[in-house]
Design an enzyme around this catalytic site. Structure first.
Site, short mmCIF file in Angstrom:
data_model
loop_
_atom_site.label_atom_id
_atom_site.label_comp_id
_atom_site.label_asym_id
_atom_site.label_seq_id
_atom_site.Cartn_x
_atom_site.Cartn_y
_atom_site.Cartn_z
N HIS A 157 -16.17 -2.78 -11.55
CA HIS A 157 -16.55 -1.80 -11.13
C HIS A 157 -15.35 -0.84 -10.42
O HIS A 157 -15.77 0.09 -9.19
CB HIS A 157 -17.32 -1.51 -11.33
CG HIS A 157 -18.43 -1.56 -10.58
ND1 HIS A 157 -18.15 -1.47 -9.52
CD2 HIS A 157 -19.71 -2.44 -10.74
CE1 HIS A 157 -19.61 -1.88 -8.23
NE2 HIS A 157 -20.42 -2.67 -9.57
N HIS A 207 -33.02 -7.93 -10.70
CA HIS A 207 -31.31 -6.69 -10.42
C HIS A 207 -31.82 -6.19 -12.17
O HIS A 207 -30.80 -7.41 -12.36
CB HIS A 207 -30.94 -7.17 -9.53
CG HIS A 207 -29.70 -6.49 -9.12
ND1 HIS A 207 -29.58 -4.49 -9.24
CD2 HIS A 207 -28.13 -6.31 -9.10
CE1 HIS A 207 -29.12 -4.17 -9.15
NE2 HIS A 207 -27.84 -4.89 -9.37
N GLU A 251 -29.08 -4.60 -12.62
CA GLU A 251 -26.91 -4.10 -12.85
C GLU A 251 -27.01 -5.19 -14.49
O GLU A 251 -26.94 -6.14 -14.12
CB GLU A 251 -27.01 -4.48 -11.50
CG GLU A 251 -25.23 -4.10 -11.31
CD GLU A 251 -24.43 -3.49 -10.67
OE1 GLU A 251 -24.84 -3.47 -9.15
OE2 GLU A 251 -23.49 -2.51 -10.77
N ASP A 281 -24.30 -6.27 -14.91
CA ASP A 281 -23.49 -8.44 -14.35
C ASP A 281 -24.43 -9.20 -14.21
O ASP A 281 -24.27 -10.46 -14.79
CB ASP A 281 -22.65 -8.00 -12.98
CG ASP A 281 -23.94 -7.55 -12.31
OD1 ASP A 281 -24.03 -6.89 -12.38
OD2 ASP A 281 -22.95 -7.78 -11.14
N HIS A 324 -29.71 -3.46 -3.72
CA HIS A 324 -28.92 -2.38 -3.72
C HIS A 324 -29.65 -1.18 -4.41
O HIS A 324 -28.90 -0.69 -4.70
CB HIS A 324 -27.72 -2.90 -3.48
CG HIS A 324 -27.04 -3.18 -4.57
ND1 HIS A 324 -25.81 -2.30 -5.09
CD2 HIS A 324 -26.85 -4.22 -5.53
CE1 HIS A 324 -25.08 -2.64 -6.59
NE2 HIS A 324 -26.12 -3.92 -6.46
N ASP A 343 -28.22 -10.21 -5.81
CA ASP A 343 -26.35 -9.50 -5.07
C ASP A 343 -25.96 -10.21 -3.85
O ASP A 343 -25.48 -10.02 -3.04
CB ASP A 343 -26.42 -8.35 -6.14
CG ASP A 343 -25.90 -7.94 -6.86
OD1 ASP A 343 -25.29 -8.71 -7.09
OD2 ASP A 343 -26.12 -6.71 -7.04
FE1 FEO Z 1 -25.61 -5.23 -8.59
FE2 FEO Z 1 -24.13 -8.44 -9.03
O1 FEO Z 1 -25.03 -6.71 -9.64
#
Ligand code: FEO
Length: 392
Positions: free
Chosen positions: A24, A78, A80, A82, A145, A164
Site C-alpha cells: 500500500h 487487528h 487491517e 493483510d 496502529h 503489527d
Molecule cells: Fe496494520 Fe499488517 O497491518
C-alpha cells in the site's frame, strides 16, 4: 512453507509474500510475511489470519497440524486486511459458529469489512481465555496502529503476539532473530518509520505500562517478519529510542530537480553539512522511494528540502513527499528550504510553509537561485549547510 513449531504446541502457520514490492505505497524490497499462529492445547486457537489471496495456503498449513474444523476459537488482533482478508474463508472452514475473539473496536471494524455475522466475542482489556495448560490474556493497544489493535499474551510461555508492532517487511526461511543478520533492524526501523511513527507517544506510554505491570516477555511474535526470541528486549529498546526521536548529528536532503540546478545546490549544502561532521543523506525524490526517505528521516536531526519552481508551485514529487511526511508527524526536527527557479520562484516559500506547519524549527530563510547557481550561489548553499550543521 511448512509450519514451524516455535514453542511446545505453538506453530507459525503463516505465509510468505516473497514478491510483493509495493505494500500500500511502501517499498518492500524483501517481500513480507503474514504470520499466523496456531496454539494446540485442550482447546485449539488460531491467532490472526492472512491476506485474502493466501487463505488457501494458510488453511493448508493449518491442515498439516490439525483439521481446521477442530479449531475452537479464532483471535483477530487487528482488522487491517493483510491479517483479516482471509478470515471469511478461514471461518468458513473452521465453522462460522466458532467464537471470533477481538477487541470492541475490532468487532466494529470487522463488521464494517465483512457482511458475514460472525460469532464475535469482544474482549475486555485484561480478559483471559484458558485453553488447557495455556492461558491467553488480551491487551488493548488502541491506535497501535488502528483503533482495533490488540496484543495477545500467552502467560505460561511468556509469548507476546504483538500484531503489527515489532514487525518487519521481510520474507525468509529464517524464522527467528538469531537466524538473521543485523540488517533485520533496518527493516524493523523502516516499518516503524512508515507505520508507527505517528503513534510514538502511545508507544512510550505502553512500554511504561507494560514495565509497571512487570510483564515478562520471553518471545515476541509479530504478524510480519521474524520472531524475536534471542533478545526481545533489543526491539523494545529500539522502539523506545525511535519513539523518543532524539536524533543524532544526521541530515537528510530531500530534493527534486529539473535541469540539475537544485541538485547542484543540494550537493553544496551537503558539502557544508559534511564539513561540520554531519552524516548527510542527499536523496533525489524520483530515485528514492518515499518510505526509504522516511526511514532516514526518522533518526535525522535536520531535514533540508529542495524543489525547483514549476508553474508557480512545487515540483509534484515534493507535494507527494511533504504530504506523506506531514501525516507521519516527525518531531524534534530542524529544517531549511532551497530551490532554483526561472522567473517566479515560489518553491522556497512554499516548502518553508509546509515545514513550519509540521513544527520544524526553521533556522534560515532558505536559498533560492535563478536558473543556474554560480559560484556565489553555491557558496551560499555551502554556508547554509554549515549553519544547519552548527545548529545541531
Ligand atoms: Fe496494520 Fe499488517 O497491518
Amino acid at each position: 512453507m511448512k509450519p514451524v513449531e516455535i514453542a511446545k504446541g505453538i506453530y507459525d502457520v503463516g505465509v510468505k509474500d516473497w514478491n510483493i514490492r509495493d505494500f500500500h505505497g511502501h517499498s518492500t524490497h524483501m517481500g513480507t510475511s503474514y504470520n499466523s499462529f496456531l496454539i494446540v492445547d485442550s482447546k485449539i486457537a488460531l491467532i490472526d489470519a492472512v491476506k485474502k489471496e493466501f487463505s488457501d495456503e494458510l488453511i493448508d498449513n493449518i491442515s498439516q497440524i490439525v483439521d481446521p474444523k477442530k479449531i475452537d476459537v479464532v483471535i483477530s488482533n487487528h482488522t487491517e486486511m493483510d491479517h483479516s482478508g482471509g478470515l471469511p474463508r478461514v471461518m468458513h472452514r473452521v465453522g462460522e459458529d466458532k467464537p471470533l475473539y477481538c477487541s470492541k473496536m475490532g468487532q466494529k471494524n470487522l463488521s464494517l469489512h465483512f457482511p458475514q455475522h460472525f460469532n464475535y466475542h469482544a474482549v475486555e482489556n485484561g480478559e483471559t481465555l484458558n485453553l488447557g495448560r495455556y492461558t491467553l490474556s488480551f491487551m488493548e493497544t488502541r491506535m497501535l496502529h488502528w483503533p482495533d489493535s490488540m496484543f495477545t499474551y500467552l502467560n505460561e510461555e511468556k509469548i507476546l503476539f504483538s500484531s503489527d508492532a515489532f514487525g518487519q517487511h521481510y520474507a525468509g526461511y529464517e524464522k527467528f532473530d538469531d537466524c538473521v543478520t543485523e540488517d533485520i533492524m533496518l527493516q524493523a526501523k523502516k516499518y516503524f518509520a512508515n507505520i508507527l511513527l505517528p503513534y510514538a507517544p502511545l508507544i512510550l506510554k505502553l512500554v511504561e505500562q507494560v514495565t509497571a505491570m512487570g510483564l515478562d516477555i520471553r518471545m515476541i511474535c509479530p504478524d510480519h517478519g521474524i520472531i524475536w526470541r534471542k533478545d526481545p528486549g533489543k526491539i523494545i529498546d529500539a522502539y523506545v529510542g525511535w519513539s523518543r526521536q532524539n536524533s543524532g548529528k544526521k541530515a537528510v536532503i530531500v530534493y527534486d530537480t529539473m535541469w540539475h540546478s537544485t541538485e547542484k545546490m543540494a550537493r553544496a549544502i551537503a558539502d557544508g553539512l559534511s564539513e561540520q561532521g554531519v552524516a548527510v543523506r542527499p536523496m533525489h525524490l524520483r530515485r528514492s522511494d518515499r518510505s526509504d526517505i522516511m526511514t532516514e528521516v526518522l533518526d535525522a536531526r535536520a531535514v533540508v528540502v529542495g524543489s525547483p519552481t514549476l508553474n508557480n508551485g512545487l515540483f509534484p514529487s515534493l507535494g507527494d513527499f511533504l504530504t506523506y511526511m506531514k501525516g507521519l508527524k516527525p518531531k524534534n526536527k530542524i529544517g531549511a528550504a532551497f530551490g532554483s527557479y526561472g522567473w517566479s520562484g515560489e518553491s522556497v516559500k512554499l516548502i518553508t510553509q509546509e515545514l513550519e506547519a509540521m513544527k520544524f524549527e526553521m533556522i534560515d530563510p532558505g536559498v533560492k537561485v535563478q536558473y543556474v547557481p554560480d559560484e556565489k550561489a553555491l557558496a551560499a548553499c555551502f554556508d547554509l549547510g554549515r549553519k544547519i550543521g552548527q545548529a545541531m
